[in-house]
Design an enzyme around this catalytic site. Structure first.
Site, PDB file in Angstrom:
ATOM      1  N   GLY A  10      32.870  40.704  66.300  1.00 26.51           N
ATOM      2  CA  GLY A  10      33.266  41.961  65.653  1.00 26.51           C
ATOM      3  C   GLY A  10      32.786  42.001  64.208  1.00 26.51           C
ATOM      4  CE1 TYR A 125      44.057  49.309  66.211  1.00 27.61           C
ATOM      5  CE2 TYR A 125      44.733  50.816  64.470  1.00 27.61           C
ATOM      6  CZ  TYR A 125      44.099  49.673  64.874  1.00 27.61           C
ATOM      7  OH  TYR A 125      43.489  48.861  63.936  1.00 27.61           O
ATOM      8  CE  LYS A 129      45.774  45.463  64.157  1.00 27.38           C
ATOM      9  NZ  LYS A 129      44.894  44.288  64.443  1.00 27.38           N
TER      10      LYS A 129
HETATM   11  N1  NAP Z   1      37.598  48.629  61.729  1.00 27.53           N
HETATM   12  C1  NAP Z   1      38.512  49.182  60.945  1.00 27.53           C
HETATM   13  O1  NAP Z   1      38.268  50.228  60.321  1.00 27.53           O
HETATM   14  C2  NAP Z   1      39.855  48.549  60.800  1.00 27.53           C
HETATM   15  C3  NAP Z   1      40.851  49.253  60.113  1.00 27.53           C
HETATM   16  C4  NAP Z   1      42.093  48.682  59.954  1.00 27.53           C
HETATM   17  C5  NAP Z   1      42.337  47.418  60.475  1.00 27.53           C
HETATM   18  N2  NAP Z   1      41.368  46.772  61.147  1.00 27.53           N
HETATM   19  C6  NAP Z   1      41.679  45.435  61.688  1.00 27.53           C
HETATM   20  O2  NAP Z   1      40.788  44.492  61.143  1.00 27.53           O
HETATM   21  C7  NAP Z   1      40.533  43.470  62.108  1.00 27.53           C
HETATM   22  C8  NAP Z   1      39.033  43.319  62.305  1.00 27.53           C
HETATM   23  O3  NAP Z   1      38.535  44.569  62.773  1.00 27.53           O
HETATM   24  P1  NAP Z   1      36.984  44.799  63.079  1.00 27.53           P
HETATM   25  O4  NAP Z   1      36.606  46.126  62.502  1.00 27.53           O
HETATM   26  O5  NAP Z   1      36.210  43.600  62.718  1.00 27.53           O
HETATM   27  O6  NAP Z   1      37.058  44.964  64.630  1.00 27.53           O
HETATM   28  P2  NAP Z   1      35.854  45.069  65.688  1.00 27.53           P
HETATM   29  O7  NAP Z   1      34.540  45.172  64.994  1.00 27.53           O
HETATM   30  O8  NAP Z   1      36.258  46.114  66.671  1.00 27.53           O
HETATM   31  O9  NAP Z   1      35.908  43.635  66.380  1.00 27.53           O
HETATM   32  C9  NAP Z   1      36.981  43.259  67.166  1.00 27.53           C
HETATM   33  C10 NAP Z   1      36.488  42.154  68.055  1.00 27.53           C
HETATM   34  O10 NAP Z   1      37.578  41.785  68.918  1.00 27.53           O
HETATM   35  C11 NAP Z   1      37.021  41.526  70.167  1.00 27.53           C
HETATM   36  N3  NAP Z   1      38.012  41.614  71.232  1.00 27.53           N
HETATM   37  C12 NAP Z   1      38.537  42.715  71.802  1.00 27.53           C
HETATM   38  N4  NAP Z   1      39.346  42.356  72.815  1.00 27.53           N
HETATM   39  C13 NAP Z   1      39.334  41.013  72.866  1.00 27.53           C
HETATM   40  C14 NAP Z   1      39.933  40.050  73.717  1.00 27.53           C
HETATM   41  N5  NAP Z   1      40.721  40.418  74.726  1.00 27.53           N
HETATM   42  N6  NAP Z   1      39.690  38.744  73.486  1.00 27.53           N
HETATM   43  C15 NAP Z   1      38.877  38.347  72.481  1.00 27.53           C
HETATM   44  N7  NAP Z   1      38.262  39.205  71.653  1.00 27.53           N
HETATM   45  C16 NAP Z   1      38.481  40.526  71.858  1.00 27.53           C
HETATM   46  C17 NAP Z   1      35.941  42.557  70.343  1.00 27.53           C
HETATM   47  O11 NAP Z   1      35.058  42.119  71.352  1.00 27.53           O
HETATM   48  P3  NAP Z   1      33.806  43.008  71.820  1.00 27.53           P
HETATM   49  O12 NAP Z   1      32.758  42.767  70.763  1.00 27.53           O
HETATM   50  O13 NAP Z   1      33.453  42.431  73.143  1.00 27.53           O
HETATM   51  O14 NAP Z   1      34.263  44.413  71.874  1.00 27.53           O
HETATM   52  C18 NAP Z   1      35.318  42.587  68.959  1.00 27.53           C
HETATM   53  O15 NAP Z   1      34.269  41.662  68.849  1.00 27.53           O
HETATM   54  C19 NAP Z   1      41.302  43.878  63.354  1.00 27.53           C
HETATM   55  O16 NAP Z   1      42.558  43.255  63.372  1.00 27.53           O
HETATM   56  C20 NAP Z   1      41.490  45.357  63.189  1.00 27.53           C
HETATM   57  O17 NAP Z   1      42.610  45.860  63.879  1.00 27.53           O
HETATM   58  C21 NAP Z   1      40.124  47.287  61.321  1.00 27.53           C
END
Ligand code: NAP
Length: 280
Positions: A10, A125, A129
């Protein structure tokens, strides 16, 4: 220090793996294919095998709209898997670092949210969380960092990257004029995480966003200026765009708790400039 990164493909997970790898840290980085966090037995086995000092849980179910019709899917990754990680962390004496979101708030505030402000998630969602936060905090030593509108890292899947791409293409860019955010640059989130760990800071919840706040329209104006483009911005209101899951309207977060430890988060304009430079 030995680290285990989950969700390593991710945005945050890939950036963390790259940073720790570059520093030469002892690192086990597992993508979903290598460790599916919904498999409880596999989670325990992976943690026992890696014997990390710190687990960096970068995995999440982030499909905000889809989650409205898939509560069990969202809860499985964002909550129940965190419970398994917290128990596994306790088993090997590891610190658990978990990431959460501004979506735990309802967005009705008028000044930046602090860590102890009441939560009131309006989406599945956000609810998943929030439960994940509670379960992460059951680990004997844990940090929950709430980030927001995350951008940067090797992947280009963020809303900010989409705005950059649309502005570069010269197409009109539709952006909210009434949604206030404090975006988080992954490199600054990584710095803050590593600072908390090296300070051996008190566990608990920390807001971890770039300092300041703006609307998505304000963000896009600064991006256009940094890119040197004249791309047209089309201001839209949240009420005019049908969305399956409700989004918090006002979600500036205060970094005061990090600041009290001497961990200063750079301003969002500075973060955007560094991100755009890194893509050139
Ligand atoms: N993105 C935002 O704007 C945002 C905002 C607020 C908070 N956050 C939080 O910040 C953190 C990092 O977010 P991010 O943007 O880096 O998220 P991301 O790019 O969506 O990456 C999440 C990763 O988790 C993996 N994943 C999903 N289901 C899984 C499972 N069952 N087992 C193992 N891995 C799994 C996904 O795999 P795949 O690659 O196969 O899909 C992806 O690689 C998260 O906790 C998110 O909730 C993000």
């Amino acid at each position: 220090m030995r680290y285990l990164v989950t969700g390593a493909a991710g945005q945050l997970g890939a950036a963390f793996s790259r940073r720790l790898g570059t520093r030469g840290d002892d690192l086990v980085a597992l993508t979903r294919r290598e460790l599916d966090l919904t498999d409880s037995a596999a989670v325990v086995a992976a943690v026992v095998a890696a014997r990390p000092d710190t687990i960096l849980n970068c995995a999440a179910y982030n499909a905000v709209d889809q989650a409205e019709d898939d509560a069990s899917g969202a809860l499985a990754v964002n909550a129940f898997a965190v419970h398994d990680l917290a128990r596994a962390a306790a088993g090997v004496g590891a610190t658990l670092v978990h990431y959460s979101t501004d979506f735990v708030f309802d967005g009705m505030a008028t000044s930046p949210y602090r860590e102890d402000d009441p939560t009131n998630p309006r989406s599945v969602y956000g609810q998943s969380k929030l439960v994940g936060e509670w379960l992460a905090l059951e680990a004997p030593r844990s940090y929950v960092l709430r980030v927001e509108s995350l951008f940067g890292g090797p992947a280009t899947r963020s809303s900010i990257d989409r705005i950059i791409a649309t502005l570069r293409s010269g197409e009109p860019t539709r952006v909210f004029i009434d949604r206030v955010v404090s975006p988080s640059y992954v490199e600054d989130v990584i710095d803050a995480t590593l600072a908390l760990l090296s300070l051996d800071a008190p566990g608990g919840i920390y807001h971890c966003v770039n300092s300041g706040s703006t609307t998505w329209h304000g963000l896009a104006e600064v991006i256009a200026r940094l890119l040197g483009t004249q791309g047209a911005l089309e201001a839209v209101r949240m009420d005019d765009v049908p969305m399956r899951a409700p989004r918090p309207r006002y979600c500036a977060l205060s970094n005061a708790r990090l600041g009290a430890l001497g961990v200063e988060m750079p301003g969002w304009q500075d973060a955007l400039a560094r991100h755009i430079r890194s893509r050139d």
